[in-house]
Design a protein around this motif. Sequence first.
Motif, PDB file in Angstrom:
ATOM      1  N   LEU A 223       0.904  -1.242  -0.016  1.00 47.69           N
ATOM      2  CA  LEU A 223       0.074   0.127  -0.179  1.00 47.69           C
ATOM      3  C   LEU A 223       0.831   1.274  -0.001  1.00 47.69           C
ATOM      4  CD1 LEU A 223      -2.647   1.536   0.163  1.00 47.69           C
ATOM      5  CD2 LEU A 223      -2.617   1.190   2.615  1.00 47.69           C
ATOM      6  N   VAL A 224       1.896   1.323   0.961  1.00 48.47           N
ATOM      7  CA  VAL A 224       2.479   2.506   1.013  1.00 48.47           C
ATOM      8  C   VAL A 224       3.391   2.771  -0.224  1.00 48.47           C
ATOM      9  CG1 VAL A 224       4.698   3.426   2.243  1.00 48.47           C
ATOM     10  CG2 VAL A 224       2.754   2.559   3.249  1.00 48.47           C
ATOM     11  N   GLU A 225       4.080   1.637  -0.412  1.00 50.99           N
ATOM     12  CA  GLU A 225       4.841   1.744  -1.990  1.00 50.99           C
ATOM     13  C   GLU A 225       4.031   1.877  -3.133  1.00 50.99           C
ATOM     14  OE1 GLU A 225       7.832   1.827  -2.219  1.00 50.99           O
ATOM     15  OE2 GLU A 225       8.129   1.687  -4.492  1.00 50.99           O
ATOM     16  N   SER A 226       3.100   1.302  -3.296  1.00 55.89           N
ATOM     17  CA  SER A 226       2.044   1.781  -4.394  1.00 55.89           C
ATOM     18  C   SER A 226       1.540   3.414  -4.510  1.00 55.89           C
ATOM     19  CB  SER A 226       0.727   1.044  -4.668  1.00 55.89           C
ATOM     20  OG  SER A 226       1.126  -0.151  -4.530  1.00 55.89           O
ATOM     21  N   ALA A 227       1.363   3.868  -3.273  1.00 55.93           N
ATOM     22  CA  ALA A 227       0.650   5.115  -2.855  1.00 55.93           C
ATOM     23  C   ALA A 227       1.946   6.338  -3.253  1.00 55.93           C
ATOM     24  CB  ALA A 227      -0.015   5.038  -1.582  1.00 55.93           C
ATOM     25  N   ARG A 228       3.017   5.875  -3.013  1.00 52.41           N
ATOM     26  CA  ARG A 228       4.096   6.687  -3.313  1.00 52.41           C
ATOM     27  C   ARG A 228       4.126   7.420  -4.518  1.00 52.41           C
ATOM     28  NH1 ARG A 228       9.088   6.406  -4.357  1.00 52.41           N
ATOM     29  NH2 ARG A 228       9.090   4.135  -5.222  1.00 52.41           N
ATOM     30  N   THR A 229       3.575   6.782  -5.571  1.00 54.13           N
ATOM     31  CA  THR A 229       3.897   7.244  -7.090  1.00 54.13           C
ATOM     32  C   THR A 229       2.391   7.622  -7.570  1.00 54.13           C
ATOM     33  OG1 THR A 229       3.931   4.865  -7.942  1.00 54.13           O
ATOM     34  CG2 THR A 229       5.979   6.242  -7.634  1.00 54.13           C
ATOM     35  N   ALA A 230       1.332   7.492  -6.714  1.00 51.37           N
ATOM     36  CA  ALA A 230       0.051   7.660  -7.235  1.00 51.37           C
ATOM     37  C   ALA A 230      -0.498   8.770  -7.223  1.00 51.37           C
ATOM     38  CB  ALA A 230      -1.094   6.577  -6.639  1.00 51.37           C
ATOM     39  N   ASP A 231      -1.668   9.453  -7.657  1.00 52.61           N
ATOM     40  CA  ASP A 231      -2.265  10.641  -7.515  1.00 52.61           C
ATOM     41  C   ASP A 231      -3.429  10.390  -6.706  1.00 52.61           C
ATOM     42  OD1 ASP A 231      -0.569  12.174  -9.652  1.00 52.61           O
ATOM     43  OD2 ASP A 231      -1.596  10.741 -11.193  1.00 52.61           O
ATOM     44  N   LEU A 232      -3.998   9.340  -6.874  1.00 48.75           N
ATOM     45  CA  LEU A 232      -5.478   9.058  -6.098  1.00 48.75           C
ATOM     46  C   LEU A 232      -5.443   7.779  -5.275  1.00 48.75           C
ATOM     47  CD1 LEU A 232      -8.481   9.688  -5.615  1.00 48.75           C
ATOM     48  CD2 LEU A 232      -8.771   8.599  -7.877  1.00 48.75           C
ATOM     49  N   LEU A 233      -5.877   7.671  -4.071  1.00 46.61           N
ATOM     50  CA  LEU A 233      -6.080   6.403  -3.312  1.00 46.61           C
ATOM     51  C   LEU A 233      -7.464   6.275  -3.086  1.00 46.61           C
ATOM     52  CD1 LEU A 233      -4.427   4.106  -1.822  1.00 46.61           C
ATOM     53  CD2 LEU A 233      -4.597   5.632   0.144  1.00 46.61           C
ATOM     54  N   VAL A 234      -8.067   5.183  -3.434  1.00 48.49           N
ATOM     55  CA  VAL A 234      -9.504   5.196  -3.143  1.00 48.49           C
ATOM     56  C   VAL A 234      -9.745   3.810  -2.371  1.00 48.49           C
ATOM     57  CG1 VAL A 234     -11.970   4.873  -4.179  1.00 48.49           C
ATOM     58  CG2 VAL A 234      -9.992   5.637  -5.378  1.00 48.49           C
ATOM     59  N   ASN A 235     -10.328   3.954  -1.254  1.00 46.94           N
ATOM     60  CA  ASN A 235     -10.609   2.985  -0.259  1.00 46.94           C
ATOM     61  C   ASN A 235     -11.994   2.347  -0.647  1.00 46.94           C
ATOM     62  OD1 ASN A 235     -10.525   0.710   1.866  1.00 46.94           O
ATOM     63  ND2 ASN A 235     -11.884   2.004   3.231  1.00 46.94           N
ATOM     64  N   THR A 236     -12.365   1.151  -1.078  1.00 45.22           N
ATOM     65  CA  THR A 236     -13.624   0.566  -1.424  1.00 45.22           C
ATOM     66  C   THR A 236     -13.938  -0.423  -0.292  1.00 45.22           C
ATOM     67  OG1 THR A 236     -12.968  -1.342  -2.906  1.00 45.22           O
ATOM     68  CG2 THR A 236     -13.197   1.054  -3.742  1.00 45.22           C
ATOM     69  N   THR A 237     -13.107  -0.785   0.691  1.00 44.95           N
ATOM     70  CA  THR A 237     -13.332  -1.654   1.713  1.00 44.95           C
ATOM     71  C   THR A 237     -14.211  -1.200   2.820  1.00 44.95           C
ATOM     72  OG1 THR A 237     -11.676  -1.450   3.194  1.00 44.95           O
ATOM     73  CG2 THR A 237     -11.082  -2.670   1.101  1.00 44.95           C
ATOM     74  N   THR A 238     -14.728  -1.965   3.680  1.00 41.96           N
ATOM     75  CA  THR A 238     -15.411  -1.407   4.609  1.00 41.96           C
ATOM     76  C   THR A 238     -14.773  -1.112   6.164  1.00 41.96           C
ATOM     77  OG1 THR A 238     -15.967  -3.985   5.204  1.00 41.96           O
ATOM     78  CG2 THR A 238     -17.720  -2.842   3.933  1.00 41.96           C
ATOM     79  N   VAL A 239     -13.382  -1.451   5.782  1.00 40.05           N
ATOM     80  CA  VAL A 239     -12.508  -0.996   7.027  1.00 40.05           C
ATOM     81  C   VAL A 239     -12.669   0.396   7.272  1.00 40.05           C
ATOM     82  CG1 VAL A 239     -10.184  -1.228   7.722  1.00 40.05           C
ATOM     83  CG2 VAL A 239     -10.819  -2.843   6.137  1.00 40.05           C
ATOM     84  N   GLY A 240     -12.961   0.457   8.795  1.00 39.26           N
ATOM     85  CA  GLY A 240     -13.333   1.869   9.280  1.00 39.26           C
ATOM     86  C   GLY A 240     -14.439   2.343   9.453  1.00 39.26           C
ATOM     87  N   MET A 241     -15.459   1.636   8.767  1.00 38.84           N
ATOM     88  CA  MET A 241     -17.034   1.730   8.886  1.00 38.84           C
ATOM     89  C   MET A 241     -17.551   1.592  10.267  1.00 38.84           C
ATOM     90  SD  MET A 241     -19.909  -0.088   6.784  1.00 38.84           S
ATOM     91  CE  MET A 241     -19.117   0.465   5.199  1.00 38.84           C
ATOM     92  N   TRP A 242     -18.390   2.564  10.481  1.00 39.59           N
ATOM     93  CA  TRP A 242     -18.934   2.199  11.918  1.00 39.59           C
ATOM     94  C   TRP A 242     -19.877   0.719  12.144  1.00 39.59           C
ATOM     95  CZ3 TRP A 242     -23.805   1.176  14.284  1.00 39.59           C
ATOM     96  CH2 TRP A 242     -23.948   1.361  15.359  1.00 39.59           C
ATOM     97  N   PRO A 243     -19.659   0.159  13.183  1.00 40.09           N
ATOM     98  CA  PRO A 243     -19.009   0.444  14.242  1.00 40.09           C
ATOM     99  C   PRO A 243     -17.734   0.388  14.634  1.00 40.09           C
ATOM    100  CG  PRO A 243     -19.877  -1.783  14.649  1.00 40.09           C
ATOM    101  CD  PRO A 243     -20.338  -1.165  13.262  1.00 40.09           C
ATOM    102  N   LYS A 244     -16.693  -0.332  13.700  1.00 43.40           N
ATOM    103  CA  LYS A 244     -15.452  -0.545  13.965  1.00 43.40           C
ATOM    104  C   LYS A 244     -14.861   0.746  13.368  1.00 43.40           C
ATOM    105  CE  LYS A 244     -15.967  -5.314  13.816  1.00 43.40           C
ATOM    106  NZ  LYS A 244     -15.823  -6.628  13.113  1.00 43.40           N
ATOM    107  N   VAL A 245     -14.984   1.850  13.910  1.00 42.17           N
ATOM    108  CA  VAL A 245     -14.401   2.989  13.513  1.00 42.17           C
ATOM    109  C   VAL A 245     -12.906   3.241  13.804  1.00 42.17           C
ATOM    110  CG1 VAL A 245     -16.360   4.322  13.566  1.00 42.17           C
ATOM    111  CG2 VAL A 245     -14.820   4.338  15.597  1.00 42.17           C
ATOM    112  N   GLU A 246     -12.470   2.479  14.342  1.00 41.37           N
ATOM    113  CA  GLU A 246     -10.914   2.209  14.674  1.00 41.37           C
ATOM    114  C   GLU A 246     -10.215   1.742  13.500  1.00 41.37           C
ATOM    115  OE1 GLU A 246      -9.076   4.426  16.655  1.00 41.37           O
ATOM    116  OE2 GLU A 246     -11.046   5.185  16.887  1.00 41.37           O
ATOM    117  N   GLY A 247     -10.772   1.119  12.802  1.00 34.59           N
ATOM    118  CA  GLY A 247     -10.040   0.178  11.586  1.00 34.59           C
ATOM    119  C   GLY A 247      -9.624   1.443  10.463  1.00 34.59           C
TER     120      GLY A 247
END
Length: 335
Positions: A223-247
């Motif tokens: 993730l970090v390596e791919s993002a280093r040379t990218a313009d846009l990062l899109v999260n389509t997963t449910t990670v971070g969604m309520w109620p598991k907001v710390e994800g």
Amino acid sequence: MDFAINGRTQLIGVIGWPIEHSLSPAMHNAALEALGLNWRYVAMPVRPGEVVTAVRGLAALGFRGCNVTVPHKPAVIPALDVISPEAEMLGAVNTLVFTRDGAGAPHIAGHNTDVAGFIGDLRANGFEPEGRRVVVIGAGGAARGVVYGLLGAGVAQITVLNRTVERARQLVEDLTQKDRKQEARGKIEEDDNEDPASCVLHPASCIVPPASCILYPLTDETLVESARTADLLVNTTTVGMWPKVEGCVWPEGAPVPEILTVYDLVYNPLETRLLRLARQSGARTIDGLGMLARQGALALDLWTEQALDVEAVTALMRRAAISRQLSAVGQKADG
Ligand code: ATR
């Protein structure tokens, strides 16, 4: 105007399972009222296995149309008389339009406004995808719409990262092959090696204009390596969604590149942990509510056939969704 339900009230709505937490009724009813339409939008729980029966019933009852949400987006397809090209390509329908044919029989058309909702929201936020390098996290239904939309918008490169790498491979194969058939756009390069790790492709070997798709298993490093040379990062997963907001998909302690725009499809909470980290690193952030509102506005445009001001309706729906979400938080706090 008189907003009472009467004999001329037209019905639209959403089917899903479960459906009670949907923000769509609040969004659409606010828009219908503002537009002065004697229409109502209702949430309808439909059990898996009863989707086709339910949809045909709605058409017979004279509904103007309905939205379709999780888990029914693929399951409605057998009920359709006609399907739009993007919905067919994705195998996912989020909007149904009910009309009558010349003989008076119900006619059901299936569309997918998620794709235009996502790309339109990116542009409304000042990000033009053409020629850009994008990292997409996830390979589920939402990721399919995002990747399809980005390919159609002419991005230069897409890197798909997913926990289950085989699913990412399938997504890239399905969309780029079908896309190539239609528009000669998009290409995946693969290693002949049968080893599962062979789907981890080296970006440098894969840039094939006009668009290339690369896939990796989702790890902190990829993730970090791919993002280093990218313009846009899109999260389509449910990670971070309520109620598991710390994800959070982004590793703690690693700075988010400042030049990156970070888009999280999650809208509850509005600022996910990913977006908070990105903002704190100085990156641009876009929350998922704009896409939700825009796909709704585009669906309403299909139903009303009134050439709506989609920008104004999107803004109105976004405000209604935020106030619905805030009042839900208030109810939880009260309760
Ligand atoms: P949707 O239709 O909303 O995309 P989905 O098809 O269930 O939902 O896909 C969920 C996505 O979130 C998948 O990419 C899933 O990864 P897997 O394919 O490996 O299951 C991803 N996802 C869900 N929970 C995750 C987690 N804890 N860590 C990483 N990815 C996760």
